[in-house]
Write a protein that holds these residues in place. Structure first.
Motif, mmCIF file in Angstrom:
data_model
loop_
_atom_site.group_PDB
_atom_site.id
_atom_site.type_symbol
_atom_site.label_atom_id
_atom_site.label_comp_id
_atom_site.label_asym_id
_atom_site.label_seq_id
_atom_site.Cartn_x
_atom_site.Cartn_y
_atom_site.Cartn_z
ATOM 1 N N LYS A 53 -8.067 9.682 -1.179
ATOM 2 C CA LYS A 53 -8.456 9.174 0.138
ATOM 3 C C LYS A 53 -8.932 7.727 0.114
ATOM 4 N N ASP A 54 -9.398 7.249 -1.029
ATOM 5 C CA ASP A 54 -9.921 5.882 -1.094
ATOM 6 C C ASP A 54 -8.928 4.870 -1.666
ATOM 7 N N VAL A 55 -7.666 5.268 -1.843
ATOM 8 C CA VAL A 55 -6.704 4.370 -2.495
ATOM 9 C C VAL A 55 -6.491 3.090 -1.678
ATOM 10 N N ARG A 56 -6.439 3.181 -0.367
ATOM 11 C CA ARG A 56 -6.245 1.977 0.453
ATOM 12 C C ARG A 56 -7.449 1.047 0.357
ATOM 13 N N ASP A 57 -8.644 1.620 0.296
ATOM 14 C CA ASP A 57 -9.845 0.787 0.135
ATOM 15 C C ASP A 57 -9.815 0.074 -1.211
ATOM 16 N N THR A 58 -9.363 0.790 -2.242
ATOM 17 C CA THR A 58 -9.271 0.194 -3.585
ATOM 18 C C THR A 58 -8.256 -0.941 -3.595
ATOM 19 N N VAL A 59 -7.087 -0.697 -3.027
ATOM 20 C CA VAL A 59 -6.039 -1.732 -2.981
ATOM 21 C C VAL A 59 -6.545 -2.942 -2.192
ATOM 22 N N THR A 60 -7.178 -2.701 -1.065
ATOM 23 C CA THR A 60 -7.722 -3.790 -0.246
ATOM 24 C C THR A 60 -8.730 -4.606 -1.045
ATOM 25 N N MET A 98 0.826 -1.211 0.000
ATOM 26 C CA MET A 98 0.000 0.000 0.000
ATOM 27 C C MET A 98 0.858 1.259 0.000
ATOM 28 N N VAL A 99 1.923 1.255 0.772
ATOM 29 C CA VAL A 99 2.839 2.403 0.807
ATOM 30 C C VAL A 99 3.459 2.607 -0.575
ATOM 31 N N GLU A 100 3.841 1.515 -1.234
ATOM 32 C CA GLU A 100 4.400 1.603 -2.594
ATOM 33 C C GLU A 100 3.387 2.211 -3.556
ATOM 34 N N VAL A 101 2.154 1.768 -3.488
ATOM 35 C CA VAL A 101 1.103 2.319 -4.356
ATOM 36 C C VAL A 101 0.931 3.811 -4.071
ATOM 37 N N GLU A 102 0.856 4.171 -2.797
ATOM 38 C CA GLU A 102 0.675 5.582 -2.429
ATOM 39 C C GLU A 102 1.837 6.448 -2.900
ATOM 40 N N SER A 103 3.035 5.896 -2.921
ATOM 41 C CA SER A 103 4.215 6.670 -3.325
ATOM 42 C C SER A 103 4.165 7.085 -4.792
ATOM 43 N N GLN A 104 3.318 6.459 -5.564
ATOM 44 C CA GLN A 104 3.204 6.784 -6.986
ATOM 45 C C GLN A 104 2.385 8.049 -7.238
ATOM 46 N N TYR A 105 1.667 8.517 -6.229
ATOM 47 C CA TYR A 105 0.847 9.720 -6.355
ATOM 48 C C TYR A 105 1.658 10.934 -5.915
ATOM 49 N N LYS A 106 2.099 11.712 -6.867
ATOM 50 C CA LYS A 106 2.955 12.873 -6.585
ATOM 51 C C LYS A 106 2.145 14.099 -6.160
ATOM 52 N N ASN A 107 0.882 14.169 -6.543
ATOM 53 C CA ASN A 107 0.049 15.337 -6.240
ATOM 54 C C ASN A 107 -1.002 15.041 -5.182
ATOM 55 N N GLY A 108 -0.672 14.216 -4.246
ATOM 56 C CA GLY A 108 -1.599 13.884 -3.175
ATOM 57 C C GLY A 108 -2.236 12.521 -3.379
ATOM 58 N N ILE A 109 -2.360 11.793 -2.301
ATOM 59 C CA ILE A 109 -2.905 10.436 -2.328
ATOM 60 C C ILE A 109 -4.430 10.502 -2.252
#
Length: 148
Positions: free
Chosen positions: A91-98, A78-89
């Motif tokens: 809010k639902d990215v963790r729910d999507t990954v899950t 999840m941290v790796e996925v979030e690191s790809q967003y340069k202009n802000g993560i």
């Protein structure tokens, strides 16, 4: 009265057993590939040696499949996925990954484990680059496939 209380106690005790045996939280589990794959340029196709089928994935599930190396946890992914967003993560990215991880696990495309385990040769390397004899020998040894 004593029997009713004992029944209630037993049910509670049984519910707690997985926690006491060290079952890890979802984010602490290690994520591994559960199927072999073939490369096609920028894309992949999954091959399931236990069932005669080929599976293609959308970009998100494909990315998660590649990150599933057996030695990183869901949280690290999840941290790796979030690191790809340069202009802000988002809010639902963790729910999507899950959601994607749980769907891939349901399909046996990935496997969640309590302990790290390096991917075996036949899951780490694309099928077209295999030494076929070695891959088959290792899959049989690991119980990944059954002898014909």
């Amino acid at each position: 009265m004593f029997r009713d209380n004992m029944k209630h106690f037993t049910v509670i005790l049984l519910m707690l057993i997985p926690l006491s045996l060290g079952a890890k939280d979802f984010k602490e589990q290690y994520i591994s590939r559960g199927m072999t794959y073939m490369s096609f340029g920028e894309s992949i196709a999954l091959t399931d040696p236990r069932n005669p089928r080929v599976i293609t994935l959308d970009p998100w599930p494909e990315w998660i499949f590649f990150l599933s190396d057996g030695v990183h946890t869901v949280e690290q992914l999840m941290v790796e996925v979030e690191s790809q967003y340069k202009n802000g993560i988002p809010k639902d990215v963790r729910d999507t990954v899950t959601s994607v991880i749980k769907q891939l696990e349901k399909e046996k495309i990935i496997v969640l484990r309590d302990e790290p385990k390096k991917l075996p040769y036949y899951l780490e390397v694309p099928k077209e680059k295999w030494d076929s004899e070695l891959a088959k020998k290792l899959m049989l040894q690991d119980g990944f496939i059954k002898a014909e």
